[in-house]
Design a protein around this motif. Sequence first.
Motif, short mmCIF file in Angstrom:
data_model
loop_
_atom_site.label_atom_id
_atom_site.label_comp_id
_atom_site.label_asym_id
_atom_site.label_seq_id
_atom_site.Cartn_x
_atom_site.Cartn_y
_atom_site.Cartn_z
N CYS A 59 17.01 118.56 62.97
CA CYS A 59 16.28 117.69 63.87
C CYS A 59 14.86 118.09 64.24
O CYS A 59 13.93 118.04 63.92
CB CYS A 59 16.92 116.95 64.62
N ALA A 60 15.16 119.48 64.92
CA ALA A 60 14.23 120.09 65.56
C ALA A 60 13.15 120.80 64.78
O ALA A 60 11.91 120.71 64.96
CB ALA A 60 14.86 121.11 66.50
N LEU A 61 13.72 121.35 63.50
CA LEU A 61 12.87 121.85 62.49
C LEU A 61 12.12 120.81 62.02
O LEU A 61 10.82 120.93 61.64
CB LEU A 61 13.50 122.71 61.82
N THR A 62 12.73 119.74 61.77
CA THR A 62 12.03 118.68 61.07
C THR A 62 10.84 118.06 61.76
O THR A 62 9.85 117.63 61.59
CB THR A 62 13.01 117.33 60.60
N MET A 63 11.14 118.08 63.22
CA MET A 63 9.98 117.76 64.24
C MET A 63 8.82 118.53 64.03
O MET A 63 7.66 117.97 64.25
CB MET A 63 10.62 117.21 65.76
N ARG A 64 9.42 119.55 64.22
CA ARG A 64 8.39 120.74 64.05
C ARG A 64 7.25 120.63 62.76
O ARG A 64 6.04 120.59 62.75
CB ARG A 64 8.68 122.20 64.21
N LEU A 65 7.87 120.42 61.66
CA LEU A 65 7.10 120.07 60.42
C LEU A 65 6.43 118.99 60.48
O LEU A 65 5.39 118.79 59.98
CB LEU A 65 8.13 120.51 59.24
N PHE A 66 7.01 117.82 60.71
CA PHE A 66 6.47 116.66 60.86
C PHE A 66 5.31 116.52 61.85
O PHE A 66 4.37 115.99 61.44
CB PHE A 66 7.42 115.32 61.38
N THR A 67 5.36 117.10 62.86
CA THR A 67 3.70 117.27 63.73
C THR A 67 2.76 117.77 63.14
O THR A 67 1.52 117.64 63.57
CB THR A 67 4.36 117.70 65.16
N GLU A 68 3.23 119.01 62.51
CA GLU A 68 2.07 119.69 61.73
C GLU A 68 1.65 118.94 60.37
O GLU A 68 0.28 119.13 60.08
CB GLU A 68 2.83 121.06 61.49
N SER A 69 2.22 118.16 59.71
CA SER A 69 1.89 117.70 58.64
C SER A 69 1.38 116.15 58.80
O SER A 69 0.77 115.73 57.78
CB SER A 69 2.98 117.73 57.55
N VAL A 70 1.50 115.49 60.01
CA VAL A 70 0.92 114.21 60.14
C VAL A 70 0.33 114.33 61.30
O VAL A 70 0.64 114.22 62.63
CB VAL A 70 2.42 113.14 60.34
N PRO A 71 -0.92 114.38 61.08
CA PRO A 71 -2.00 114.68 62.17
C PRO A 71 -2.45 113.24 62.97
O PRO A 71 -3.30 112.94 62.97
CB PRO A 71 -3.07 115.29 61.73
N ALA A 72 -1.48 112.54 63.63
CA ALA A 72 -1.82 111.65 64.60
C ALA A 72 -2.47 111.75 65.75
O ALA A 72 -2.23 113.00 66.32
CB ALA A 72 -0.35 110.88 64.99
N LYS A 73 -3.58 111.17 65.82
CA LYS A 73 -4.39 111.27 67.16
C LYS A 73 -3.58 111.37 68.39
O LYS A 73 -2.50 110.59 68.89
CB LYS A 73 -5.26 110.21 67.43
N ASP A 74 -3.71 112.37 69.18
CA ASP A 74 -3.16 112.80 70.55
C ASP A 74 -1.55 113.06 70.38
O ASP A 74 -0.66 112.58 71.24
CB ASP A 74 -3.18 111.56 71.45
N GLY A 75 -1.25 113.31 69.17
CA GLY A 75 0.33 113.85 69.01
C GLY A 75 1.11 112.54 68.51
O GLY A 75 0.64 111.38 68.36
#
Length: 144
Positions: A59-75
């Motif tokens: 889950c933690a690794l997925t979250m890392r990759l997800f936040t890098e690959s989906v560039p939502a404004k302000d996170g």
Amino acid sequence: MHYEDFTVGMKFRSRDLHVTQEAVITFAREFDPQPFHTDPGAAMKSFFGAHVASGWHTCALTMRLFTESVPAKDGIVGGGVDELRWPNVLKPGDTIHLESEVLEMRTLKSRSDVGLVKVRVVTLNQDGKVVQSMMPSLFVPRRG
């Protein structure tokens, strides 16, 4: 990206990430200290018959990759996760990546400054086996 930049059907792919034995053991010692995560020798005699990463590490690794690959404004602000599954184990030495797809979008009556975006996120290993799947709902800032 703002809410208005997303569309249903939009897809994202993350970079590849190699998972080391050291990382599996380090995470497990701190957050999920079970022998099949912390001790490769003991893991061979476990339910899994192999040394495996914690699902929470996945889950933690997925979250890392997800936040890098989906560039939502302000996170990315999560509103919950549906259908979290680990159909196959993540093992030391695996290389993973994510494939994400926007499933649904809706505006909120209670918050005009954000929209809700539901996404399917699939974490795959180097053999194309799914090691995690989930459907998070994200609060994404709207323009203006």
